[in-house]
Enzyme design. Structure first.
Site, short mmCIF file in Angstrom:
data_model
loop_
_atom_site.label_atom_id
_atom_site.label_comp_id
_atom_site.label_asym_id
_atom_site.label_seq_id
_atom_site.Cartn_x
_atom_site.Cartn_y
_atom_site.Cartn_z
N ASP A 65 -2.73 7.67 2.17
CA ASP A 65 -3.92 7.66 1.32
C ASP A 65 -4.30 6.22 1.00
O ASP A 65 -3.44 5.34 0.94
CB ASP A 65 -3.60 8.32 -0.04
CG ASP A 65 -3.97 9.78 -0.07
OD1 ASP A 65 -4.50 10.28 0.92
OD2 ASP A 65 -3.71 10.41 -1.10
N TYR A 67 -5.13 3.33 -1.75
CA TYR A 67 -4.72 3.12 -3.14
C TYR A 67 -5.79 3.71 -4.05
O TYR A 67 -6.99 3.61 -3.78
CB TYR A 67 -4.55 1.64 -3.44
CG TYR A 67 -3.46 0.96 -2.65
CD1 TYR A 67 -2.13 1.36 -2.73
CD2 TYR A 67 -3.75 -0.13 -1.82
CE1 TYR A 67 -1.13 0.72 -2.02
CE2 TYR A 67 -2.76 -0.77 -1.10
CZ TYR A 67 -1.45 -0.35 -1.20
OH TYR A 67 -0.47 -0.97 -0.50
N PHE A 78 -2.19 -0.04 3.38
CA PHE A 78 -1.22 -0.90 2.69
C PHE A 78 -1.84 -2.19 2.14
O PHE A 78 -1.20 -2.89 1.36
CB PHE A 78 -0.03 -1.25 3.60
CG PHE A 78 0.84 -0.08 3.94
CD1 PHE A 78 1.74 0.43 3.02
CD2 PHE A 78 0.76 0.53 5.18
CE1 PHE A 78 2.55 1.52 3.32
CE2 PHE A 78 1.56 1.63 5.50
CZ PHE A 78 2.45 2.12 4.57
N HIS A 187 9.90 5.04 4.72
CA HIS A 187 8.70 4.43 4.12
C HIS A 187 9.11 3.20 3.31
O HIS A 187 10.20 3.16 2.72
CB HIS A 187 8.02 5.46 3.22
CG HIS A 187 6.64 5.09 2.83
ND1 HIS A 187 6.35 4.26 1.78
CD2 HIS A 187 5.44 5.44 3.37
CE1 HIS A 187 5.05 4.12 1.67
NE2 HIS A 187 4.46 4.82 2.62
#
Length: 220
Positions: A65, A67, A78, A187
């Site tokens: 997703d 932020y 990211f 992750h």
């Protein structure tokens, strides 16, 4: 449907853009922008595509997703706009870069410089409501971005796919492992980074593969 996106992607994704599911998605997104605060801003939804045209793709880093905090997302997985504090996962990415390649922590978290070198920073879902993580999942974005991944796999050769975490690793089935390098790790979230993201060496491994396939390495 006429989508404002970088020309090489517009041609390659012509069929998905005409699919009924994409029309339904665009109707949903338009309504969301009218009724809620949505990130990233509309003009930045397809930033990853503008910054990294299809013929330039050498590395894919898949996020889930955007932020959902104020002023963070700008269309690259990211990445955050300059001046925004590093989210925890991005901070851990930079820590692993230091461990792997000795690269010092950068002054800001904008990864546009990576994208311009051929790092395709794709989120599976390209929009989100403010302060509501996952709020635009299962509305059609995943169908579209799955086709994007298939397109990269089909149209490009010798791409490095960095699949971090269980969600990203589910996309492995969309990738032709006979012509691309797939690297998997936990992750970079603080919840999982210590289970194998740290020490994975993905940045140096990616560059080694690019060099071995007569491509220029990424200046991480």
């Amino acid at each position: 449907m006429d989508v404002h996106i970088e020309p090489s992607w517009k041609i390659a994704l012509a069929e998905p853009f005409q699919h009924p599911s994409f029309f339904s998605l665009t109707q949903f997104i338009k309504k969301e922008f009218q009724e809620h605060q949505i990130f990233p801003p509309g003009r930045q939804i397809f930033s990853a595509f503008w910054q990294c045209p299809l013929p330039s793709v050498k590395v894919v880093i898949l996020g889930q997703d955007p932020y959902h905090g104020e002023g963070q997302a700008h269309g690259l997985s990211f990445s955050v706009i300059p001046g925004v504090p590093f989210p925890p996962s991005l901070l851990n990415i930079f820590k692993e870069l230091k461990n792997d390649l000795g690269i010092d922590m950068p002054p800001q978290g904008d990864l546009t410089r990576w994208a311009n070198q051929g790092v395709f920073l794709l989120n599976a879902t390209l929009t989100v409501r403010a302060n509501q993580a996952g709020s635009h999942q299962h509305q059609g974005w995943e169908t579209f971005t799955d086709e994007v991944i298939r397109t990269v796999s089909r149209e490009r050769n010798h791409v490095v796919f960095l699949l971090w975490g269980a969600f990203a690793q589910k996309k492995e089935e969309l990738i032709d492992s006979n012509k691309h390098l797939i690297l998997k790790a936990p992750h970079p979230s603080p919840l999982s980074a210590h289970r194998g993201f740290f020490g994975s060496g993905h940045f140096s491994k990616a560059n080694d593969y690019l060099l071995a396939t007569q491509q220029s390495p990424i200046d991480w």
